[in-house]
Design an enzyme around this catalytic site. Structure first.
Site, short mmCIF file in Angstrom:
data_model
loop_
_atom_site.label_atom_id
_atom_site.label_comp_id
_atom_site.label_asym_id
_atom_site.label_seq_id
_atom_site.Cartn_x
_atom_site.Cartn_y
_atom_site.Cartn_z
N ARG A 90 1.00 -1.12 -0.11
CA ARG A 90 0.09 -0.14 0.31
C ARG A 90 1.15 1.03 0.13
O ARG A 90 1.78 0.84 0.65
CB ARG A 90 -1.05 0.04 1.25
CG ARG A 90 -2.51 0.45 1.00
CD ARG A 90 -3.60 0.67 2.03
NE ARG A 90 -4.30 -1.06 2.21
CZ ARG A 90 -4.58 -0.93 3.21
NH1 ARG A 90 -5.14 -0.50 4.10
NH2 ARG A 90 -5.54 -2.82 3.18
N SER B 32 -8.15 0.15 0.74
CA SER B 32 -9.17 -0.53 1.46
C SER B 32 -9.76 0.56 1.95
O SER B 32 -10.83 1.40 0.84
CB SER B 32 -8.57 -1.32 3.21
OG SER B 32 -9.89 -1.66 3.87
N HIS B 33 -9.33 1.29 3.08
CA HIS B 33 -10.47 2.50 3.84
C HIS B 33 -9.81 3.44 3.66
O HIS B 33 -9.64 4.87 4.06
CB HIS B 33 -10.33 1.84 5.12
CG HIS B 33 -9.16 1.63 6.27
ND1 HIS B 33 -8.85 0.13 5.74
CD2 HIS B 33 -8.59 2.13 6.57
CE1 HIS B 33 -7.47 0.55 6.73
NE2 HIS B 33 -7.51 1.64 6.75
N LYS C 49 -2.40 -6.74 -3.09
CA LYS C 49 -2.81 -7.44 -2.99
C LYS C 49 -2.79 -9.12 -3.47
O LYS C 49 -3.40 -8.89 -4.75
CB LYS C 49 -2.86 -7.42 -1.56
CG LYS C 49 -4.37 -7.75 -1.35
CD LYS C 49 -5.06 -7.69 -0.04
CE LYS C 49 -5.94 -8.38 0.39
NZ LYS C 49 -6.93 -7.97 1.52
N ASP D 134 -16.66 -0.04 3.81
CA ASP D 134 -15.56 0.56 3.31
C ASP D 134 -15.29 0.57 1.96
O ASP D 134 -15.70 -0.35 0.82
CB ASP D 134 -14.24 0.59 4.13
CG ASP D 134 -13.62 -1.58 3.85
OD1 ASP D 134 -14.43 -2.58 2.77
OD2 ASP D 134 -12.42 -1.31 3.69
N ASP E 18 -13.69 -1.65 0.19
CA ASP E 18 -13.41 -2.47 -0.95
C ASP E 18 -14.49 -3.74 -0.59
O ASP E 18 -14.13 -5.40 -0.49
CB ASP E 18 -11.51 -2.89 -0.57
CG ASP E 18 -11.47 -3.32 0.79
OD1 ASP E 18 -11.49 -3.04 1.63
OD2 ASP E 18 -10.77 -4.60 0.53
N ASP F 273 -14.72 -5.00 2.38
CA ASP F 273 -15.07 -6.20 4.09
C ASP F 273 -14.89 -5.46 5.39
O ASP F 273 -15.29 -6.27 6.02
CB ASP F 273 -13.06 -6.64 3.83
CG ASP F 273 -11.86 -5.70 3.25
OD1 ASP F 273 -12.57 -4.41 3.21
OD2 ASP F 273 -10.71 -6.15 3.90
N ARG F 274 -15.20 -3.88 5.49
CA ARG F 274 -15.06 -3.45 6.99
C ARG F 274 -17.13 -3.69 6.90
O ARG F 274 -17.63 -3.60 6.40
CB ARG F 274 -14.79 -1.58 6.95
CG ARG F 274 -13.05 -2.37 6.72
CD ARG F 274 -12.58 -1.84 7.24
NE ARG F 274 -10.70 -1.75 7.79
CZ ARG F 274 -10.17 -0.86 8.28
NH1 ARG F 274 -10.19 0.09 9.17
NH2 ARG F 274 -9.22 -1.18 8.63
N GLU G 112 -12.31 -8.50 14.38
CA GLU G 112 -11.11 -7.30 13.84
C GLU G 112 -11.85 -6.31 15.06
O GLU G 112 -13.24 -6.24 14.46
CB GLU G 112 -10.51 -7.30 12.84
CG GLU G 112 -9.27 -8.41 12.93
CD GLU G 112 -8.36 -7.51 11.63
OE1 GLU G 112 -6.97 -7.90 12.26
OE2 GLU G 112 -8.73 -7.79 10.63
N SER H 98 -10.89 -3.78 14.11
CA SER H 98 -10.67 -2.46 12.69
C SER H 98 -11.96 -2.76 11.87
O SER H 98 -12.43 -2.70 10.72
CB SER H 98 -9.68 -2.73 12.16
OG SER H 98 -9.90 -4.09 11.99
N LYS I 56 -12.58 -10.74 5.58
CA LYS I 56 -13.62 -10.41 6.43
C LYS I 56 -14.40 -9.55 5.13
O LYS I 56 -13.93 -9.00 4.26
CB LYS I 56 -13.16 -9.13 7.49
CG LYS I 56 -12.06 -7.84 6.23
CD LYS I 56 -11.72 -7.37 7.85
CE LYS I 56 -11.17 -6.10 7.14
NZ LYS I 56 -9.66 -6.23 7.06
C1 G1P Z 1 -5.50 -2.01 10.15
C2 G1P Z 1 -6.34 -2.63 11.02
C3 G1P Z 1 -6.58 -4.49 10.82
C4 G1P Z 1 -6.49 -4.61 9.34
C5 G1P Z 1 -6.16 -3.39 8.35
C6 G1P Z 1 -6.72 -4.52 6.81
O1 G1P Z 1 -4.43 -2.61 10.11
O2 G1P Z 1 -5.79 -1.90 12.41
O3 G1P Z 1 -7.01 -5.18 11.88
O4 G1P Z 1 -7.06 -5.93 8.82
O5 G1P Z 1 -6.19 -2.48 8.78
O6 G1P Z 1 -7.75 -3.53 6.61
P1 G1P Z 1 -2.96 -1.81 11.23
O7 G1P Z 1 -2.92 0.11 10.41
O8 G1P Z 1 -3.23 -1.85 11.93
O9 G1P Z 1 -1.18 -3.00 10.26
ZN ZN Z 2 -11.30 -3.51 3.67
#
Ligand code: G1P
Ligand code: ZN
Length: 543
Positions: A22, A113-114, A126, A277, A279, A281-282, A363, A365, A376
């Protein structure tokens, strides 16, 4: 068809983090940057010739360009079939499903992702393996090693593929199929949940709002909630995926999904609000006047999963990432099922799910999921909540309060210090680590330290060991502090401080969360000396 070999120079910074590689779009926009990493992924794999690759992304800026180069590099490397989501867009859980359903060799998901998108935002790549889950650490380490020594990549010399029309194309011996990514995913959801019960609920006057945050879930949510389940038209909003998510962070928490939060807290609030989010998954769950913390959501879903057809025989076990609150542990104890504590990141759940040790994972998050895929899954969590609400015929708030009465409440919050200088962040972690051996038995802010360590995970399935996964300080009575550095940030370092207090007494279950955590917040400040190391007085984001 001609395949070209392009000479390139290795980059030194292509190290995958918690969830793939990323970086800022400006980094990915460098010549050969994405191509190098994709070739490095393929150079880490064996025996994929002639096999199927699933390819999709969250639709963010650069997605369309990198989809095209990935198709051409995958064809030149010998994949037999490439399944591409229409428009190059596929949610992460839907991609996981496609990999499993088509018995693909693996998949490439283009997503950050987010994180924010657009030319100034982030991008990511990924790789997921044949079980549909993120590549394990051994593989991501091999990718990083290859990326540091790469000298060339292979690519097909052909015109761009039309990714906006369903259909089939040929590049040499490789078939490229543009597929509808929503269809299979919606069918999977329909096979897990009691859609008829949810339809009846939605017809009985129960109202819902789903914020797709201009991200990937818009088309999925519209098809599932409005078309298949009969939610009122317009229940899904911000439904059109945009390359920059409309300028917002597509992160479903009460900070970034503020509009939804305000609506659910208003006098005429709908019964149920949810968001997903970038993509898909959240998830974020908010009942009328009641925000549900993700760790609590995991516990409620695990405790009630048997109410949905897919889990009617009960669940085998639960797994949570280490920083996630211990609320789910109490459910596992009551159900007399296994409980597993893993490092942060979904990749650690794969082995547990594959061997049937656990059924539900989560998780803090905002990630929850089950053995139906190996990622997820935001919409899955929303649908399981709806299924539970349809069966229990209670409000979200009633269900949450009953849960706390039965199990006690784990007050929980995460304080993030974003974009701090890496040197300061590392010094803070080193200093805290150095204190660990002497902490046991000490009293901090009136709380007695029962144990303190740098979390290491021993995978019970493949016996791999992952060290330095975050510092845990456990207090007598079930309160905890966890401190770790983010593995997904793209600027400087992000320090995450996770605060948790257990409260068994139901007369104390309605405190304001930050107020309930006051002693832990003070203990964190004292033990980490965060102001000294970062110059910050306050966290940048509280969730
Ligand atoms: C963060 C979240 C973690 C999640 C990841 C990907 O990672 O804390 O739970 O799996 O994003 O969505 P971190 O930035 O803390 O390494
Ligand atoms: Zn995501």
């Amino acid at each position: 068809m001609t395949f070209k070999t392009i000479s390139t120079t290795a980059f030194t910074d292509q190290k995958p983090g918690t969830s793939g590689l990323r970086k800022k779009v400006t980094v990915f926009a460098q010549e050969h940057y994405a191509e190098n990493f994709i070739q490095s992924i393929f150079d880490s794999l064996e025996d994929f010739q002639g096999k199927t690759l699933v390819l999709g992304g969250d639709g963010r800026y650069l997605n369309r360009k990198v989809i095209q180069s990935t198709i051409k590099i995958a064809a030149a490397n010998g994949f037999g079939r490439i399944l591409v989501g229409l428009g190059g867009i596929t949610s992460t859980p839907a991609a996981s499903n496609l990999i499993r359903k088509n018995k693909a060799f693996g998949g490439i998901i283009l997503s950050a992702s987010h994180n924010a998108g657009g030319p100034q935002g982030d991008f990511g790549i990924k790789f997921n393996i044949s079980n549909g889950g993120p590549a394990p650490e051994k593989l991501t380490e091999a990718m990083f090693a290859n990326s540091k020594t790469i000298t060339s990549y292979k690519i097909a010399d052909c015109a761009d593929i039309d990714i906006d029309t369903l259909g089939s194309h040929q590049i040499g011996d490789t078939v490229v199929e543009i597929i509808d990514p929503v269809k299979d995913y919606a069918a999977l959801m329909e096979s897990l949940f009691d859609f008829q019960a949810i339809r009846t609920l939605l017809q009985s006057g129960f109202t819902m709002r789903f914020d797709a945050m201009h991200a990937v879930t818009g088309p999925y949510a519209t098809e599932i909630f409005e078309n298949r389940l009969g939610a009122k038209a317009g229940s899904v909003f911000n439904a059109v995926p945009l390359e920059d998510f409309g300028g917002h962070h597509p992160d479903p928490n009460i900070v970034y999904a503020h509009e939804l939060y305000e609506e659910l807290m208003s006098a005429n609030a709908p019964d149920f609000g949810a968001a997903s989010d970038g993509d898909g998954d959240r998830n974020l769950i908010i009942g009328k006047g009641m925000y549900i913390a993700p760790s609590d959501s995991l516990a409620v879903l695990a405790a009630n999963a048997h109410l949905a057809p897919a889990y009617s025989k009960g669940i085998a076990g639960i797994a949570r990432s280490m920083p996630t609150s211990c609320a789910a542990d109490r459910v596992a104890e009551k159900l007399k099922i296994g409980m597993h504590e893993t490092p942060t990141g979904w990749k650690f759940f794969g082995n547990l799910l594959d061997t049937g040790l656990v059924t539900i994972c989560g998780e803090e998050s905002a990630g929850t999921g089950s053995d139906h895929v190996r990622e997820k899954d935001g919409l899955w969590a929303v649908l399981l909540w709806l299924n539970i609400l349809a069966v229990r015929k209670q409000s979200v708030a009633e269900i949450m309060h009953e849960h706390w009465q039965t199990y006690g409440r784990n007050y929980y919050s995460r304080h993030d210090y974003e974009e701090v200088a890496s040197d300061g962040a590392n010094a803070l972690m080193d200093a805290l680590r150095a204190k660990l051996p002497d902490l046991k038995g000490k009293t901090v802010q009136g709380m007695v330290v029962e144990a303190a360590d740098d979390f290491a995970y021993h995978d019970p399935v493949d016996h791999s060991v992952s060290k330095h996964q975050g510092i845990r300080i456990l207090f007598a009575g079930g309160s905890r502090l966890v401190v770790r550095l983010s593995g997904t940030g793209t600027a400087g370092a992000t320090i995450r401080i996770y605060l948790e207090r257990y409260e068994a007494d139901s007369s104390k279950h309605d405190l304001e969360t930050q107020a309930a955590l006051t002693p832990l917040i003070a203990a964190a400040a004292e033990l980490t000396e965060i102001t000294h190391y970062t110059g910050r007085e306050k966290p940048s984001v509280i969730t």
